[in-house]
Design a protein around this motif. Structure first.
Motif, PDB file in Angstrom:
ATOM      1  N   UNK A   1     101.122 100.618  75.821  1.00  0.00           N
ATOM      2  CA  UNK A   1     100.708  99.258  75.491  1.00  0.00           C
ATOM      3  C   UNK A   1     101.464  98.765  74.264  1.00  0.00           C
ATOM      4  N   UNK A   2     101.781  97.489  74.279  1.00  0.00           N
ATOM      5  CA  UNK A   2     102.547  96.896  73.179  1.00  0.00           C
ATOM      6  C   UNK A   2     101.809  95.684  72.622  1.00  0.00           C
ATOM      7  N   UNK A   3     102.261  95.241  71.466  1.00  0.00           N
ATOM      8  CA  UNK A   3     101.792  93.979  70.900  1.00  0.00           C
ATOM      9  C   UNK A   3     102.921  92.960  70.993  1.00  0.00           C
TER      10      UNK A   3
ATOM     11  N   UNK B   1      95.775  93.490  71.929  1.00  0.00           N
ATOM     12  CA  UNK B   1      95.787  92.442  70.914  1.00  0.00           C
ATOM     13  C   UNK B   1      94.902  92.821  69.738  1.00  0.00           C
ATOM     14  N   UNK B   2      95.067  92.081  68.625  1.00  0.00           N
ATOM     15  CA  UNK B   2      94.136  92.201  67.510  1.00  0.00           C
ATOM     16  C   UNK B   2      93.772  90.810  67.017  1.00  0.00           C
ATOM     17  N   UNK B   3      92.834  90.737  66.080  1.00  0.00           N
ATOM     18  CA  UNK B   3      92.272  89.454  65.670  1.00  0.00           C
ATOM     19  C   UNK B   3      93.272  88.573  64.927  1.00  0.00           C
ATOM     20  N   UNK B   4      94.334  89.162  64.387  1.00  0.00           N
ATOM     21  CA  UNK B   4      95.296  88.360  63.629  1.00  0.00           C
ATOM     22  C   UNK B   4      96.283  87.621  64.528  1.00  0.00           C
ATOM     23  N   UNK B   5      96.414  88.054  65.771  1.00  0.00           N
ATOM     24  CA  UNK B   5      97.397  87.443  66.663  1.00  0.00           C
ATOM     25  C   UNK B   5      96.916  86.055  67.108  1.00  0.00           C
ATOM     26  N   UNK B   6      97.860  85.117  67.154  1.00  0.00           N
ATOM     27  CA  UNK B   6      97.544  83.716  67.432  1.00  0.00           C
ATOM     28  C   UNK B   6      98.248  83.271  68.714  1.00  0.00           C
TER      29      UNK B   6
ATOM     30  N   UNK C   1     106.132  85.485  66.374  1.00  0.00           N
ATOM     31  CA  UNK C   1     104.851  86.196  66.459  1.00  0.00           C
ATOM     32  C   UNK C   1     103.772  85.437  65.682  1.00  0.00           C
ATOM     33  N   UNK C   2     103.317  84.282  66.181  1.00  0.00           N
ATOM     34  CA  UNK C   2     102.344  83.484  65.431  1.00  0.00           C
ATOM     35  C   UNK C   2     101.078  84.277  65.112  1.00  0.00           C
ATOM     36  N   UNK C   3     100.551  84.049  63.911  1.00  0.00           N
ATOM     37  CA  UNK C   3      99.405  84.840  63.457  1.00  0.00           C
ATOM     38  C   UNK C   3      98.505  83.993  62.571  1.00  0.00           C
ATOM     39  N   UNK C   4      97.249  84.417  62.471  1.00  0.00           N
ATOM     40  CA  UNK C   4      96.303  83.757  61.580  1.00  0.00           C
ATOM     41  C   UNK C   4      96.778  83.885  60.125  1.00  0.00           C
ATOM     42  N   UNK C   5      97.159  85.095  59.764  1.00  0.00           N
ATOM     43  CA  UNK C   5      97.728  85.344  58.438  1.00  0.00           C
ATOM     44  C   UNK C   5      99.193  85.671  58.634  1.00  0.00           C
TER      45      UNK C   5
ATOM     46  N   UNK D   1      99.349 101.249  49.171  1.00  0.00           N
ATOM     47  CA  UNK D   1      99.406 102.637  49.634  1.00  0.00           C
ATOM     48  C   UNK D   1     100.240 102.750  50.905  1.00  0.00           C
ATOM     49  N   UNK D   2     100.752 103.943  51.134  1.00  0.00           N
ATOM     50  CA  UNK D   2     101.587 104.214  52.304  1.00  0.00           C
ATOM     51  C   UNK D   2     100.795 104.062  53.595  1.00  0.00           C
ATOM     52  N   UNK D   3      99.545 104.539  53.594  1.00  0.00           N
ATOM     53  CA  UNK D   3      98.738 104.452  54.811  1.00  0.00           C
ATOM     54  C   UNK D   3      98.382 103.011  55.145  1.00  0.00           C
ATOM     55  N   UNK D   4      98.124 102.183  54.110  1.00  0.00           N
ATOM     56  CA  UNK D   4      97.839 100.774  54.367  1.00  0.00           C
ATOM     57  C   UNK D   4      99.063 100.073  54.934  1.00  0.00           C
ATOM     58  N   UNK D   5     100.250 100.442  54.457  1.00  0.00           N
ATOM     59  CA  UNK D   5     101.481  99.868  55.005  1.00  0.00           C
ATOM     60  C   UNK D   5     101.637 100.259  56.472  1.00  0.00           C
ATOM     61  N   UNK D   6     101.321 101.505  56.797  1.00  0.00           N
ATOM     62  CA  UNK D   6     101.413 101.956  58.193  1.00  0.00           C
ATOM     63  C   UNK D   6     100.477 101.152  59.092  1.00  0.00           C
ATOM     64  N   UNK D   7      99.272 100.853  58.590  1.00  0.00           N
ATOM     65  CA  UNK D   7      98.315 100.064  59.370  1.00  0.00           C
ATOM     66  C   UNK D   7      98.850  98.656  59.607  1.00  0.00           C
ATOM     67  N   UNK D   8      99.433  98.051  58.567  1.00  0.00           N
ATOM     68  CA  UNK D   8     100.006  96.707  58.704  1.00  0.00           C
ATOM     69  C   UNK D   8     101.138  96.712  59.725  1.00  0.00           C
ATOM     70  N   UNK D   9     101.997  97.706  59.658  1.00  0.00           N
ATOM     71  CA  UNK D   9     103.113  97.800  60.603  1.00  0.00           C
ATOM     72  C   UNK D   9     102.617  98.012  62.023  1.00  0.00           C
ATOM     73  N   UNK D  10     101.568  98.784  62.173  1.00  0.00           N
ATOM     74  CA  UNK D  10     101.024  99.043  63.504  1.00  0.00           C
ATOM     75  C   UNK D  10     100.389  97.802  64.116  1.00  0.00           C
ATOM     76  N   UNK D  11      99.790  96.954  63.273  1.00  0.00           N
ATOM     77  CA  UNK D  11      99.014  95.815  63.772  1.00  0.00           C
ATOM     78  C   UNK D  11      99.816  94.532  63.936  1.00  0.00           C
ATOM     79  N   UNK D  12     101.051  94.490  63.447  1.00  0.00           N
ATOM     80  CA  UNK D  12     101.853  93.261  63.499  1.00  0.00           C
ATOM     81  C   UNK D  12     103.207  93.539  64.133  1.00  0.00           C
ATOM     82  N   UNK D  13     103.555  92.757  65.178  1.00  0.00           N
ATOM     83  CA  UNK D  13     104.878  92.939  65.766  1.00  0.00           C
ATOM     84  C   UNK D  13     105.951  92.512  64.764  1.00  0.00           C
TER      85      UNK D  13
END
Length: 846
Positions: free
Chosen positions: A426-428, A468-473, A545-549, A557-569
Motif C-alpha cells: 500500500x502507498x500514500x 490514507x491519513x488525516x493530513x491528506x487533502x 500532495x495537498x495536505x491540511x498542514x 527527534x529521529x523517531x519523530x522525523x521517521x513518523x513524518x516521513x512515513x505519513x507524508x508523500x
C-alpha cells in the motif's frame, strides 16, 4: 592523593557542567571532622581543595548555581564542622534536572556489578524514550554505583517549577522503576547536591563484590540544549492521579489489592514500591483491552488508602480505578456465553470485508461502500469505531470492549494468515501496478488518476493500492486537455527562479514527483528574505500532495522525523537553519528508499517498522543541506527576490494559482504518459548521482519541449554547484584543498597527514572545533571517505595502503583547481556548523 590525569578529569567535569565564575558549593558528608563545606568560583582552587579527601569520602557539588553572596561563608576553601549549607532559597536559577537511577540494594553499601548493570539498562531505556519524545540529548554520568542523566533547563527558582520537576520525576519513577532499579524521586529540590564526577564513590567497605568505583562523565552532547516547560509537563502529566475508594471500609483497614487481583483473575506481572508512599501493581494483560499484553496496565495503592488505575496506551487514556471497578463488577453479572455472542455477532457482521496484510505484515481491511473500496488499518481507532457502529446498528446496544478486542483478534488473524496469501503493498498518494501509474485524488469516492502510455484518465473503481491519513487533502480533477508543452509557461507564471536553467530543472523535477518507486531528488530552495521560499514550497506541495498542514517544522527527534516521513508523500520542511548528521542521513534514506525501526511502545521486543520512499523538499535563507551524501541527492535552486512593484496580496496570488492547478495536473499526467515510451528508449553516456531522475528527466524534458540535453546540462551543472557546497561545508575537505593549492601531490603516514592538515587549518582559519573534523588518525580515514567522491569531482584522489607498521596515504591533484571564487577559495572560508556525529552510547557505557 590523585595524579595529574585525575586532576584534569575533575577540571573537565567543572568545565562541562559549570559556567565561568559560577559559584559552587562543595560538600563532603559524614567525615571524621563532621560535614566539610566550601564555596568556590575558581575551578583550580576547588580541585586542589578536594584532592586529599578523594577515595576517603563521597564528594558532592551543587547541581545549580549558588547565589554569589554565599562566597563570603568560605571563599575558595573548605571548612570542617560546617554549620550551614546551601538551601533552596540560595539557588539563583534552576539550570539542570538530575535523574538519578540507582539499583535496588541494602542501604549503606556499594552496588554489585549485576546490580549496576540493571541501572545501566534503565538509563538507556529512559534516555532513548525521552529523546524520542523530543527531549534534547542529556549529559550521562556514571555515579559509581548507578547512573545519572542531567537535563538542561532554564527555570526561575519558584515553588511552581519545583513542584513541576517533582511531578516529572514521580512520573519517570512510575513509568520506569522496577524491582531491580529505580528513579530517585527526591532529587527535585533546587539545592540538590550531585556526585563530583571524577571522584570515587565510597559507600560501605571496599570489597571484591562491592568495590568503591570512580565516578565519571560518560557522554556530553556537542551542544547541551535546554528542554522546555511543556516537555516537562507532558511527562509529568503521566503521573497517575490518586482516587479515594468509593466503597467504605472499616476504620484502619484498606482494600487488599492482591485479593482484588486474584478475585477478578487479573494478570499480575509484578508489584513494587512506588514514590515512597505507595505500591504499584503492574498487570501483564490490560483488563480494558486484552490486546495490550505489554505490562502497560497498572493499579496503585497509596499508603493513605487512595487508589489509581489505568493503562499507558492512548486507546485506554480515559480508564481509571472507577472504570476498572465497574468493568470487573459488570463481568460478574455478564455470562461468558453472552460475551462470546457479542464477539461472534461482530465477526459475522464483518465477514464480507476483504482482509489482507501489507509487505511488512501489518493487517488491513477493505470495506465496500457505494461501489468503491475504502482501506483502513485494522489496529486503528477508526476501524474499532466502525465495528462498534455495525454492532450498534444491528442490536441497538453497545458492545463490550472485550468483545471488540476478541473479534479484532480473529479478524486480524484472517488478514495475517489469509489462505490465499493476500499480501499487498500500500502507498500514500502515488503507486504503480502492472505497468500503470496511479495517483490518489483522496476524494470521498476513492477515485484515482490512471496513467500509462495509452493516456491518462480518472478511474472510478481502482485496485486496492492506497492508504490514507488525516493530513491528506482532496486533489482537484485534472484538465486533461492541457498538453505537456504548456507546463513550462505555467511554471514561469507562478514560480520565480534566478536562472533559466533552474526553471528548466524545476519543471522537469515537478513532473518526476508523480513517478512512483523511483529514487526522488530532494528539492532544496534558498534565497534572501522576500524571495517567497515558503510560498513556493507551499505551491509545490499543493500541486503534488495537498495536505491540511502543508509546511512542517523539522522534528527534534529521529523517531519523530521517521513518523513524518512515513505519513507524508511529500514532506516539506520550512525555514531551516541547519541539519544534524543523523537527520541528513534520514533524509538521504527517504530519497532513495528505506525503513526505520523502533521499539513498539510498552514492549520489550516488538518493533514498529516505518517504511518510506519520499519526495522531500527543504528551504532556508542559506543552503541547509551541507553534508555530501545529502547534497548528492539534491537539486539546489535559488529563488529571486520579488521587487516591491510586483508584490501582490496572498489572496490574489492563491486565487490565480488555484485556478491553474487543474492545468498543471493535466500537463503533468499527459507528460508522463508521453514520457513512458521515451524513457524506455533513452540511452545516456553520462548520468547524475540520481540515475533514475537523470533518465526520467531526460525523457520528460523531451516531451515538455525543453530538450533532454538542456535538462541534463542543467542537472549536471547543479550537481557541480552542490559538490562545491559539500566541500565548502566539510573542514577536512577544505584543509585538503588548501594543502594541495600549491602542489600536485603529498605522501606520508595518516598521522603525519593529520598534523599537516591541522597546521593548514590553523593557517587558513578553517574551523576545527566541529564534530566533522578528525580528532585522530583513525577518524581521518573515515572523514576522507565521506568526501571521497566529492574530491574526485574536482580532480583530487587519495590512496591508503599498509606500509609495514603504519598506513601510508598519497594525495594527488589531477587538474588545476580554481584559485579565485571557485571550490578552493569557497571551501577555505565558508563558516561551518557544529553537527552531531554518530555516537555509540552502549560502547561508551560499557
Amino acid at each position: 592523593m590523585i595524579d595529574g590525569t585525575k586532576q584534569s578529569e575533575l577540571l573537565s567535569t567543572l568545565e562541562k557542567l559549570k559556567k565561568d565564575n559560577e559559584v559552587i558549593e562543595v560538600r563532603i558528608l559524614k567525615t571524621d571532622k563532621g560535614t566539610i563545606s566550601g564555596y568556590f568560583d575558581d575551578h583550580d582552587s576547588l580541585v586542589q581543595a578536594v584532592k586529599k579527601y578523594i577515595g576517603k569520602y563521597d564528594i558532592y557539588i551543587t547541581l545549580n548555581p549558588v547565589k554569589k553572596e554565599l562566597l563570603a561563608r568560605c571563599k575558595n576553601r573548605l571548612q570542617t564542622y560546617a554549620k550551614t549549607s546551601s538551601q533552596d532559597g540560595d539557588i539563583e536559577r534552576i539550570q539542570k534536572i538530575l535523574i538519578d537511577i540507582d539499583p535496588m540494594r541494602a542501604s549503606g553499601i556499594s552496588s554489585s556489578e549485576d546490580e549496576k548493570k540493571s541501572a545501566l539498562e534503565l538509563v538507556k531505556k529512559i534516555r532513548k524514550d525521552l529523546m524520542e519524545e523530543g527531549f534534547s540529548e542529556p549529559v550521562v554520568a556514571d555515579s559509581g554505583n548507578g547512573y545519572h542523566m542531567l537535563l538542561a533547563v532554564d527555570l526561575d527558582n519558584t515553588k511552581g517549577n519545583v513542584e513541576m520537576i517533582k511531578a516529572f520525576l514521580a512520573a519517570l519513577d512510575f513509568l520506569y522503576s522496577t524491582d531491580k532499579a529505580q528513579v530517585d524521586v527526591t532529587t527535585y529540590n533546587p539545592s540538590r547536591i550531585v556526585k563530583f564526577y571524577g571522584t570515587k564513590a565510597c559507600k560501605g567497605d571496599n570489597t571484591t563484590d562491592r568495590p568503591h568505583r570512580w565516578s565519571k562523565i560518560v557522554k556530553v552532547p556537542a551542544q547541551l540544549n535546554g528542554i522546555s516547560q511543556s516537555q516537562i509537563q507532558k511527562i509529568a502529566a503521566k503521573k497517575p492521579k490518586e482516587e479515594k475508594p468509593s466503597k467504605k471500609v472499616a476504620k484502619g483497614k484498606t482494600l487488599d489489592v492482591n485479593e482484588f487481583i486474584q478475585k477478578h483473575n487479573l494478570d499480575l506481572a509484578y508489584s513494587a514500591a512506588y514514590g515512597g508512599n505507595a505500591t504499584k501493581y503492574i498487570l501483564g494483560t490490560c483488563p480494558w483491552n486484552s490486546d495490550h499484553t505489554d505490562n502497560s496496565a497498572y493499579i496503585i495503592q497509596y499508603d493513605s488508602g487512595g487508589l489509581a488505575a489505568g493503562c499507558h496506551h492512548n486507546t485506554c487514556s480515559g480508564e481509571n480505578w472507577k472504570s476498572l471497578r465497574d468493568l470487573v463488577q459488570e463481568d460478574e453479572v455478564t455470562s461468558v456465553g453472552e460475551e462470546e455472542k457479542q464477539s461472534d455477532i461482530i465477526i459475522k457482521l464483518a465477514e464480507n470485508f476483504q482482509y489482507f496484510r501489507n509487505d511488512i505484515e501489518e493487517p488491513f481491511v477493505a470495506i465496500q461502500k457505494n461501489g468503491h473500496w475504502e482501506v483502513m488499518e485494522m489496529k486503528s481507532q477508526k476501524f474499532k469505531l466502525y465495528l462498534t457502529k455495525l454492532y450498534f446498528e444491528h442490536t441497538n446496544s453497545a458492545p463490550g470492549s472485550d468483545a471488540i478486542s476478541q473479534a479484532l483478534k480473529v479478524l486480524e488473524m484472517k488478514a495475517i494468515f489469509s489462505d490465499d496469501n493476500d499480501e499487498r503493498t500500500l502507498q500514500k498518494r502515488i503507486a504503480e501496478e502492472d505497468g500503470s501509474f496511479y495517483y490518489d485524488l483522496c476524494d470521498s469516492d476513492w477515485r484515482v488518476v490512471k496513467v500509462n502510455e495509452e493516456g491518462c484518465w480518472i478511474e472510478e473503481n481502482p485496485p486496492i493500492l492506497f492508504t490514507r491519513n488525516r493530513n491528506m487533502k482532496e486533489q482537484v480533477e485534472p484538465d486533461f486537455a492541457v498538453q505537456p508543452n504548456q507546463l513550462f509557461d505555467l511554471v514561469k507564471k507562478h514560480f520565480r527562479f534566478k536562472k533559466h536553467s533552474d526553471t528548466v530543472l524545476f519543471t522537469t523535477y515537478l513532473v518526476s514527483c508523480f513517478l512512483p518507486e523511483i529514487a526522488h531528488v530532494i528539492l532544496v530552495l534558498f534565497g534572501e528574505k522576500g524571495a517567497a521560499k515558503s510560498t513556493t514550497m507551499r505551491m509545490v506541495k499543493r500541486i503534488v500532495d495537498p495536505a491540511m498542514q502543508d509546511l512542517l517544522s523539522m522534528p527534534t527527534s529521529k523517531s519523530d522525523l521517521a513518523i513524518v516521513l512515513s505519513n507524508n508523500y511529500m514532506p516539506c520542511f520550512d525555514n531551516l537553519d541547519t541539519l544534524s548528521a543523523e537527520k541528513s542521513d534520514m533524509l538521504c534514506m527517504a530519497a532513495t528508499g528505506g525503513a526505520f525501526t523502533k521499539r513498539t511502545l510498552y514492549t520489550d521486543s516488538d518493533e514498529t517498522i516505518l517504511r518510506f520512499k519520499r519526495s522531500v523538499s527543504l528551504n532556508g535563507i542559506n543552503i541547509v543541506a551541507t553534508r555530501p551524501d545529502l547534497l548528492d541527492r539534491s537539486i539546489v535552486l535559488e529563488l529571486e527576490r520579488i521587487p516591491k512593484s510586483e508584490r501582490q496580496s496572498e489572496r490574489t496570488i492563491w486565487k490565480s494559482f488555484e485556478a491553474d492547478i487543474p492545468k498543471f495536473l493535466g500537463a503533468i499526467f499527459n507528460g508522463i504518459s508521453e514520457a513512458i515510451p521515451q524513457y524506455d528508449e533513452t540511452e545516456l553516456e553520462e548520468v547524475g548521482r540520481m540515475a533514475d531522475f537523470t533518465y526520467w528527466g531526460y525523457a520528460i524534458a523531451e516531451v515538455l519541449g525543453l530538450g533532454g540535453d538542456e535538462f541534463r546540462k542543467a542537472y549536471l551543472s547543479n550537481q557541480d554547484t552542490a559538490n562545491e557546497e559539500a566541500l565548502a561545508s566539510h573542514p577536512v575537505a577544505a584543509a585538503v584543498i588548501a594543502l594541495l593549492k600549491n602542489t600536485s601531490n603529498w605522501s606520508g603516514s595518516v598521522s603525519s597527514l593529520l598534523k599537516e592538515l591541522e597546521r593548514t587549518a590553523e593557517r587558513e582559519r578553517i574551523n576545527t572545533r566541529v564534530k566533522t573534523w578528525a580528532k585522530d588518525a583513525n577518524v581521518l580515514s573515515k572523514r576522507l571517505k565521506e568526501v571521497k567522491s566529492n574530491l574526485e569531482e574536482i580532480g583530487i584522489y587519495y590512496d591508503i595502503r599498509h606500509a609495514g607498521d603504519f598506513k601510508k596515504i598519497t594525495l594527488e591533484k589531477h587538474v588545476e583547481m580554481k584559485q579565485e571564487g571557485g571550490t578552493g577559495e569557497k571551501a577555505l572560508h565558508r563558516p561551518l556548523h557544529d553537527e552531531d556525529d554518530d555516537y555509540d552510547f552502549e560502547e561508551d557505557l560499557a
